[in-house]
Design a protein around this motif. Structure first.
Motif, PDB file in Angstrom:
ATOM      1  N   ASN A 133       0.842  -1.315   0.441  1.00  0.00           N
ATOM      2  CA  ASN A 133      -0.040   0.118  -0.269  1.00  0.00           C
ATOM      3  C   ASN A 133       1.153   1.060   0.066  1.00  0.00           C
ATOM      4  OD1 ASN A 133      -2.200  -1.351   0.321  1.00  0.00           O
ATOM      5  ND2 ASN A 133      -1.926  -1.833   2.515  1.00  0.00           N
ATOM      6  N   ALA A 134       1.854   1.095  -0.358  1.00  0.00           N
ATOM      7  CA  ALA A 134       3.115   2.329   0.397  1.00  0.00           C
ATOM      8  C   ALA A 134       3.105   3.268  -1.437  1.00  0.00           C
ATOM      9  CB  ALA A 134       4.524   1.892  -0.237  1.00  0.00           C
ATOM     10  N   LYS A 135       2.446   4.424  -0.699  1.00  0.00           N
ATOM     11  CA  LYS A 135       2.565   5.466  -1.460  1.00  0.00           C
ATOM     12  C   LYS A 135       3.915   6.343  -1.729  1.00  0.00           C
ATOM     13  CE  LYS A 135      -2.503   6.150  -1.432  1.00  0.00           C
ATOM     14  NZ  LYS A 135      -2.607   4.950  -1.063  1.00  0.00           N
ATOM     15  N   LYS A 136       4.632   5.915  -1.390  1.00  0.00           N
ATOM     16  CA  LYS A 136       5.692   7.300  -0.863  1.00  0.00           C
ATOM     17  C   LYS A 136       6.757   6.620  -0.383  1.00  0.00           C
ATOM     18  CE  LYS A 136       5.701  11.408   0.081  1.00  0.00           C
ATOM     19  NZ  LYS A 136       5.820  12.242   1.499  1.00  0.00           N
ATOM     20  N   VAL A 137       8.428   6.283  -0.849  1.00  0.00           N
ATOM     21  CA  VAL A 137       9.545   5.753  -0.887  1.00  0.00           C
ATOM     22  C   VAL A 137       9.897   7.228  -0.365  1.00  0.00           C
ATOM     23  CG1 VAL A 137      11.537   4.510  -0.352  1.00  0.00           C
ATOM     24  CG2 VAL A 137       9.255   4.712  -1.803  1.00  0.00           C
ATOM     25  N   ILE A 138      10.559   7.308   1.253  1.00  0.00           N
ATOM     26  CA  ILE A 138      11.613   8.356   2.552  1.00  0.00           C
ATOM     27  C   ILE A 138      13.069   7.439   1.820  1.00  0.00           C
ATOM     28  CG2 ILE A 138       9.978   9.607   2.370  1.00  0.00           C
ATOM     29  CD1 ILE A 138      10.173   8.460   5.297  1.00  0.00           C
ATOM     30  N   LEU A 139      14.495   8.667   2.127  1.00  0.00           N
ATOM     31  CA  LEU A 139      15.458   8.249   2.959  1.00  0.00           C
ATOM     32  C   LEU A 139      16.070   8.832   3.214  1.00  0.00           C
ATOM     33  CD1 LEU A 139      18.037   7.781   0.438  1.00  0.00           C
ATOM     34  CD2 LEU A 139      16.352   6.899  -0.644  1.00  0.00           C
ATOM     35  N   PRO A 187      25.635  11.206   1.002  1.00  0.00           N
ATOM     36  CA  PRO A 187      25.925  12.275  -0.179  1.00  0.00           C
ATOM     37  C   PRO A 187      25.905  11.807  -1.483  1.00  0.00           C
ATOM     38  CG  PRO A 187      26.623  13.353   1.897  1.00  0.00           C
ATOM     39  CD  PRO A 187      26.438  11.700   2.183  1.00  0.00           C
ATOM     40  N   ASN A 188      27.718  10.938  -1.537  1.00  0.00           N
ATOM     41  CA  ASN A 188      27.968  10.100  -2.594  1.00  0.00           C
ATOM     42  C   ASN A 188      27.372   9.111  -3.470  1.00  0.00           C
ATOM     43  OD1 ASN A 188      31.126  11.564  -2.087  1.00  0.00           O
ATOM     44  ND2 ASN A 188      30.791  10.197  -0.531  1.00  0.00           N
ATOM     45  N   ALA A 189      25.372   9.172  -2.623  1.00  0.00           N
ATOM     46  CA  ALA A 189      24.948   8.485  -3.584  1.00  0.00           C
ATOM     47  C   ALA A 189      23.566   9.187  -4.441  1.00  0.00           C
ATOM     48  CB  ALA A 189      24.683   7.482  -2.315  1.00  0.00           C
ATOM     49  N   GLU A 190      23.248  10.284  -3.933  1.00  0.00           N
ATOM     50  CA  GLU A 190      22.496  11.071  -4.273  1.00  0.00           C
ATOM     51  C   GLU A 190      22.068  10.994  -5.873  1.00  0.00           C
ATOM     52  OE1 GLU A 190      20.661  16.073  -4.497  1.00  0.00           O
ATOM     53  OE2 GLU A 190      22.919  15.782  -3.692  1.00  0.00           O
ATOM     54  N   SER A 191      23.120  11.274  -6.874  1.00  0.00           N
ATOM     55  CA  SER A 191      22.650  10.902  -8.564  1.00  0.00           C
ATOM     56  C   SER A 191      22.812   9.372  -8.552  1.00  0.00           C
ATOM     57  CB  SER A 191      24.066  11.024  -9.230  1.00  0.00           C
ATOM     58  OG  SER A 191      25.006  10.264  -8.536  1.00  0.00           O
ATOM     59  N   PHE A 192      22.833   8.418  -7.519  1.00  0.00           N
ATOM     60  CA  PHE A 192      22.580   7.096  -7.767  1.00  0.00           C
ATOM     61  C   PHE A 192      20.839   6.763  -7.635  1.00  0.00           C
ATOM     62  CE2 PHE A 192      21.006   2.814  -5.717  1.00  0.00           C
ATOM     63  CZ  PHE A 192      21.142   2.533  -6.463  1.00  0.00           C
ATOM     64  N   TYR A 193      21.048   7.053  -6.383  1.00  0.00           N
ATOM     65  CA  TYR A 193      18.691   7.496  -6.257  1.00  0.00           C
ATOM     66  C   TYR A 193      18.116   8.462  -7.248  1.00  0.00           C
ATOM     67  CZ  TYR A 193      20.243   4.903  -2.120  1.00  0.00           C
ATOM     68  OH  TYR A 193      20.852   4.299  -1.219  1.00  0.00           O
ATOM     69  N   GLY A 234      14.643   8.477 -10.032  1.00  0.00           N
ATOM     70  CA  GLY A 234      13.623   8.942 -10.184  1.00  0.00           C
ATOM     71  C   GLY A 234      12.986   9.896  -8.152  1.00  0.00           C
ATOM     72  N   PHE A 235      14.227   9.501  -7.611  1.00  0.00           N
ATOM     73  CA  PHE A 235      14.095  10.042  -6.291  1.00  0.00           C
ATOM     74  C   PHE A 235      14.647  11.369  -6.007  1.00  0.00           C
ATOM     75  CE2 PHE A 235      14.081   5.425  -4.751  1.00  0.00           C
ATOM     76  CZ  PHE A 235      13.539   5.988  -3.927  1.00  0.00           C
ATOM     77  N   GLU A 236      13.502  12.286  -5.399  1.00  0.00           N
ATOM     78  CA  GLU A 236      14.186  13.744  -5.840  1.00  0.00           C
ATOM     79  C   GLU A 236      14.428  14.129  -4.306  1.00  0.00           C
ATOM     80  OE1 GLU A 236      10.477  16.230  -7.185  1.00  0.00           O
ATOM     81  OE2 GLU A 236      10.508  14.691  -9.527  1.00  0.00           O
ATOM     82  N   GLU A 280      12.960  11.759  -2.159  1.00  0.00           N
ATOM     83  CA  GLU A 280      11.371  10.564  -2.038  1.00  0.00           C
ATOM     84  C   GLU A 280      11.115  10.710  -2.831  1.00  0.00           C
ATOM     85  OE1 GLU A 280       7.768  14.030  -1.490  1.00  0.00           O
ATOM     86  OE2 GLU A 280       8.988  13.528   0.234  1.00  0.00           O
ATOM     87  N   LEU A 281      10.432   9.349  -3.663  1.00  0.00           N
ATOM     88  CA  LEU A 281      10.084   9.038  -4.714  1.00  0.00           C
ATOM     89  C   LEU A 281       8.797   8.715  -4.755  1.00  0.00           C
ATOM     90  CD1 LEU A 281      10.115   8.269  -7.526  1.00  0.00           C
ATOM     91  CD2 LEU A 281      10.931   5.688  -6.397  1.00  0.00           C
ATOM     92  N   ASN A 282       7.977   8.969  -5.237  1.00  0.00           N
ATOM     93  CA  ASN A 282       5.977   8.476  -4.994  1.00  0.00           C
ATOM     94  C   ASN A 282       6.092   7.697  -6.225  1.00  0.00           C
ATOM     95  OD1 ASN A 282       5.253  11.273  -3.772  1.00  0.00           O
ATOM     96  ND2 ASN A 282       5.414  12.468  -5.003  1.00  0.00           N
ATOM     97  N   ILE A 283       5.108   6.572  -5.554  1.00  0.00           N
ATOM     98  CA  ILE A 283       5.328   5.412  -5.999  1.00  0.00           C
ATOM     99  C   ILE A 283       3.547   5.426  -5.546  1.00  0.00           C
ATOM    100  CG2 ILE A 283       7.331   4.714  -5.754  1.00  0.00           C
ATOM    101  CD1 ILE A 283       6.067   2.791  -3.510  1.00  0.00           C
ATOM    102  N   ASN A 284       2.415   4.094  -7.179  1.00  0.00           N
ATOM    103  CA  ASN A 284       1.231   4.156  -6.572  1.00  0.00           C
ATOM    104  C   ASN A 284       0.476   5.158  -6.677  1.00  0.00           C
ATOM    105  OD1 ASN A 284       2.223   1.466  -6.965  1.00  0.00           O
ATOM    106  ND2 ASN A 284       2.026   0.829  -4.932  1.00  0.00           N
TER     107      ASN A 284
END
Length: 151
Positions: free
Chosen positions: A106-112, A116-122, A126-128, A146-150
């Protein structure tokens, strides 16, 4: 390669992967010692959170873990790959598996909170960036993403 649920017997190797992967980014021994406790993956953590390991050639090459913060918000708590596999697509395999797994919830959003060195990976997934957290290191901030899903 397979991705499967971690067991409590994996705690030491997951901790080792976490620490080696973090050190890969050039943090010195003093800083790594300061972070030792927060970089430790305990048996209790594995029992209470969703932890999945990537197995390559009968060895754990990386893992991710997540928790539900609210009924529809999932926090990606960890995603680490052994240094010898960084830049070889293993992180992508873990992230793809994670996103597929949570899309069936039921997840609508992923946060993390990103290294700093991994920001471009995420960002590639589609993470902003929505903010930043100050760290114990002067002028170092963790990107909050965060990334909005579903939806």
């Amino acid at each position: 390669m397979t991705i499967e649920k971690a067991s409590i017997k994996d705690s030491e190797i997951l901790t080792e992967i976490t620490k080696k992967s973090k050190a890969f980014w050039g943090y010195d021994e003093v800083q790594m010692e300061i972070w030792a406790e927060v970089l430790t993956i305990t048996k209790e953590y594995i029992e209470t959170q969703q932890v999945y390991k990537l197995i390559n050639a009968n060895q754990i090459a990386g893992y991710y873990s997540y928790l539900t913060e609210d009924g529809d918000i999932v926090k990606l708590d960890n995603l680490f790959v052994s240094p010898e596999y960084i830049g070889k697509g293993f992180g992508r395999l873990l992230m793809d598996d994670f996103l597929l797994r949570i899309k069936n919830t039921n997840a609508k959003k992923v946060i993390l909170d990103s290294e700093p060195n991994a920001e471009s990976f995420y960002s590639k997934f589609g993470f902003e960036k929505t903010g930043q957290l100050e760290t114990s290191i002067k002028d170092r901030y963790l990107p909050v993403m965060e990334l909005n899903i579903n939806v």
